[in-house]
Write a protein that holds these residues in place. Structure first.
Motif, mmCIF file in Angstrom:
data_model
loop_
_atom_site.group_PDB
_atom_site.id
_atom_site.type_symbol
_atom_site.label_atom_id
_atom_site.label_comp_id
_atom_site.label_asym_id
_atom_site.label_seq_id
_atom_site.Cartn_x
_atom_site.Cartn_y
_atom_site.Cartn_z
ATOM 1 N N CYS A 119 0.856 -1.181 0.000
ATOM 2 C CA CYS A 119 0.000 0.000 0.000
ATOM 3 C C CYS A 119 0.894 1.232 0.000
ATOM 4 O O CYS A 119 1.932 1.258 0.669
ATOM 5 C CB CYS A 119 -0.894 0.034 1.235
ATOM 6 S SG CYS A 119 -2.251 -1.142 1.205
ATOM 7 N N GLN A 165 -4.430 6.725 -3.015
ATOM 8 C CA GLN A 165 -4.082 5.575 -2.190
ATOM 9 C C GLN A 165 -3.947 4.359 -3.097
ATOM 10 O O GLN A 165 -4.849 4.042 -3.864
ATOM 11 C CB GLN A 165 -5.153 5.331 -1.130
ATOM 12 C CG GLN A 165 -5.305 6.460 -0.131
ATOM 13 C CD GLN A 165 -6.367 6.161 0.912
ATOM 14 O OE1 GLN A 165 -6.409 5.068 1.482
ATOM 15 N NE2 GLN A 165 -7.226 7.130 1.166
ATOM 16 N N GLN A 202 -10.330 -1.055 -2.741
ATOM 17 C CA GLN A 202 -10.322 -0.795 -1.299
ATOM 18 C C GLN A 202 -10.166 -2.097 -0.525
ATOM 19 O O GLN A 202 -9.444 -2.154 0.484
ATOM 20 C CB GLN A 202 -11.609 -0.087 -0.883
ATOM 21 C CG GLN A 202 -11.666 0.286 0.600
ATOM 22 C CD GLN A 202 -10.590 1.278 0.987
ATOM 23 O OE1 GLN A 202 -10.542 2.389 0.448
ATOM 24 N NE2 GLN A 202 -9.709 0.897 1.908
ATOM 25 N N THR A 203 -10.824 -3.153 -0.994
ATOM 26 C CA THR A 203 -10.689 -4.468 -0.363
ATOM 27 C C THR A 203 -9.243 -4.948 -0.434
ATOM 28 O O THR A 203 -8.701 -5.496 0.539
ATOM 29 C CB THR A 203 -11.617 -5.486 -1.053
ATOM 30 O OG1 THR A 203 -12.971 -5.032 -0.962
ATOM 31 C CG2 THR A 203 -11.498 -6.865 -0.415
ATOM 32 N N ARG A 211 -6.532 -3.015 -0.689
ATOM 33 C CA ARG A 211 -5.714 -2.195 0.216
ATOM 34 C C ARG A 211 -5.897 -2.631 1.665
ATOM 35 O O ARG A 211 -4.921 -2.753 2.420
ATOM 36 C CB ARG A 211 -6.068 -0.710 0.056
ATOM 37 C CG ARG A 211 -5.653 -0.115 -1.286
ATOM 38 C CD ARG A 211 -5.740 1.401 -1.285
ATOM 39 N NE ARG A 211 -7.100 1.896 -1.158
ATOM 40 C CZ ARG A 211 -7.919 2.131 -2.176
ATOM 41 N NH1 ARG A 211 -7.524 1.892 -3.417
ATOM 42 N NH2 ARG A 211 -9.136 2.611 -1.969
ATOM 43 N N ASP A 212 -7.136 -2.877 2.055
ATOM 44 C CA ASP A 212 -7.400 -3.311 3.434
ATOM 45 C C ASP A 212 -6.726 -4.648 3.724
ATOM 46 O O ASP A 212 -6.179 -4.863 4.821
ATOM 47 C CB ASP A 212 -8.904 -3.428 3.673
ATOM 48 C CG ASP A 212 -9.601 -2.080 3.721
ATOM 49 O OD1 ASP A 212 -8.911 -1.051 3.885
ATOM 50 O OD2 ASP A 212 -10.843 -2.057 3.575
ATOM 51 N N SER A 213 -6.748 -5.552 2.750
ATOM 52 C CA SER A 213 -6.163 -6.877 2.973
ATOM 53 C C SER A 213 -4.648 -6.795 3.136
ATOM 54 O O SER A 213 -4.056 -7.544 3.923
ATOM 55 C CB SER A 213 -6.527 -7.813 1.818
ATOM 56 O OG SER A 213 -5.821 -7.486 0.631
ATOM 57 N N LYS A 263 -3.002 -4.154 4.329
ATOM 58 C CA LYS A 263 -2.768 -3.534 5.637
ATOM 59 C C LYS A 263 -2.961 -4.531 6.772
ATOM 60 O O LYS A 263 -2.317 -4.426 7.824
ATOM 61 C CB LYS A 263 -3.706 -2.336 5.814
ATOM 62 C CG LYS A 263 -3.398 -1.174 4.881
ATOM 63 C CD LYS A 263 -4.445 -0.075 4.990
ATOM 64 C CE LYS A 263 -4.167 1.048 4.003
ATOM 65 N NZ LYS A 263 -5.220 2.102 4.028
ATOM 66 N N ASN A 264 -3.848 -5.506 6.551
ATOM 67 C CA ASN A 264 -4.147 -6.497 7.588
ATOM 68 C C ASN A 264 -3.387 -7.808 7.406
ATOM 69 O O ASN A 264 -3.667 -8.788 8.111
ATOM 70 C CB ASN A 264 -5.654 -6.784 7.608
ATOM 71 C CG ASN A 264 -6.473 -5.580 8.009
ATOM 72 O OD1 ASN A 264 -6.050 -4.790 8.852
ATOM 73 N ND2 ASN A 264 -7.643 -5.416 7.399
#
Length: 399
Positions: A19, A30, A378-379, A381-383, A385-386
């Motif tokens: 990211c 982003q 967005q999914t 990017r979130d994945s 980050k997590n």
């Protein structure tokens, strides 16, 4: 007003996915991000406001088309693309090379992406010389020369935040020696693009009508690792803000993945990496894992014009609302989707719109497809980050 800056903010622990933030004077992107094609300064039936309302971060417009209509001087007189189309976010313009050679060769657009179908489209490219490419306008048949200098001048008149060097795009079915010769010419054109970008003949150096700009280099070399290495070395020696992966990516998805993986493995984290012309969801999920930061493709809005909506409900990832089976279907385009189309309209109604030839149909599917792609990014990017990228990928395609 923000200055330009690229930074990696989170790396996936199990792959090269990352990211990042691309800061521009018109906002922050982003990444990983999808860049929607407003080729002729329009997103095909949608306004800039509608694109923004559906979480679009950045759009792409095309030098080749806009130089012919309405003309870059016209757009410059309006204060640049941002003012002209009322888009307040970041813009990227490509150099015109891909469209010029795609229309010129007739088949290069498909072959770059590994498709071997030859087009019956009338060819418009007349001649390629060291100076540039001479072509006939598809609008009125008039002759034009597009050179590195002219491409950069047009892009400065358009005023995009991010602009690309002028390059030659070759099809898959040429020899290695021809690929090498084309790459070397692209490098010479790239050097001339850089020189033109730094001139202050009509704008201050490294600026366009809308202010500061940054230049991307393009990595060529086709499917050949030694040529890709040579092009990587050339681009790393120049002061580019970002790098794009261009040229032929092979005849199959596997070959494309190998080319992209090999190239990104040699680029590190200094630059945001853009992949030109790729937008299929399975390709995006796969190539993000190799370190691609941004993608562009006409696919989401192009298929919408033909009644095709993006979905996760089948292996194809698409449904065609023109099909008779949707005549009485009371489901939204995508179950659980929160876009304006899915929360307000049935498939049955959209099927009716296409059967009736109503423009609203393509607008409703375009809105859904844009929302779908942005939600997917967005999914992703979130994945990252997590540290859950692979599980998120599996979940996405098993829904």
């Amino acid at each position: 007003m923000k200055n330009f800056k690229w930074e990696v903010v989170k790396k996936d622990s199990f792959s090269n996915a990352r990211c990042g933030n691309i800061n521009t004077p018109h906002g922050t992107i982003q990444t990983p991000a999808f860049i929607f094609c407003a080729t002729k300064a329009s997103l095909k039936s949608l306004s800039a406001q509608q694109a923004k309302e559906n979480d679009t971060q950045i759009i792409l417009s095309n030098t080749y088309h806009l130089m012919l209509q309405p003309g870059d001087e016209t757009i410059s007189n309006q204060g640049g693309l941002h003012n002209f189309m009322n888009w307040k976010g970041p813009i990227l313009t490509d150099s015109g090379g891909f469209q010029l050679f795609s229309l010129g060769y007739g088949s290069v657009a498909d072959e770059i992406k590994g498709k071997r179908n030859l087009s019956n489209r009338k060819k418009s490219l007349i001649k390629v010389t060291e100076e540039g490419a001479i072509f006939k306008s598809y609008l009125d048949g008039s002759k034009h020369l597009l050179s590195p200098e002219k491409s950069i001048k047009i892009q400065r008149n358009l005023g995009a935040d991010l602009i690309l060097v002028f390059d030659e795009c070759t099809p898959y079915n040429i020899t290695k020696s021809e690929t090498a010769a084309s790459m070397e010419r692209s490098h010479r054109w790239s050097a001339r693009s850089i020189e033109e970008f730094y001139t202050s003949n009509y704008y201050p150096s490294m600026k366009g009508v809308s202010g500061n700009q940054k230049l991307y280099g393009i990595i060529q070399g086709g499917i050949y690792e030694d040529l890709r290495n040579e092009s990587i070395d050339f681009n790393l020696k120049n002061d580019f803000f970002g790098l794009a992966i261009g040229g032929s990516l092979g005849a199959t998805k596997k070959e494309m993945y190998n080319v992209v993986k090999y190239t990104t493995n040699n680029l590190g984290e200094k630059f945001p990496i853009h992949l030109l012309g790729i937008g299929d969801p399975i390709d995006i999920w796969t190539l993000v894992k190799f370190g691609i930061d941004t993608f562009d493709c006409v696919m989401p809005t192009r298929i919408a014009r033909h009644g095709v909506a993006l979905t996760r409900e089948n292996s194809k990832g698409k449904i065609n609302l023109k099909n008779a089976k949707y005549k009485n279907d009371k489901n939204p385009l995508e179950l659980g989707c929160k876009c304006n189309t899915c929360t307000n309209y049935y498939r049955s109604y959209i099927h009716h719109l296409f059967k009736s030839g109503e423009i609203l149909g393509l607008q409703l599917i375009s809105l859904h497809n844009i929302y779908f792609m942005n939600f997917m990014m967005q999914t992703i990017r979130d994945s990252i980050k997590n540290d859950n990228f692979e599980n998120a990928k599996n979940d996405w395609f098993s829904a």
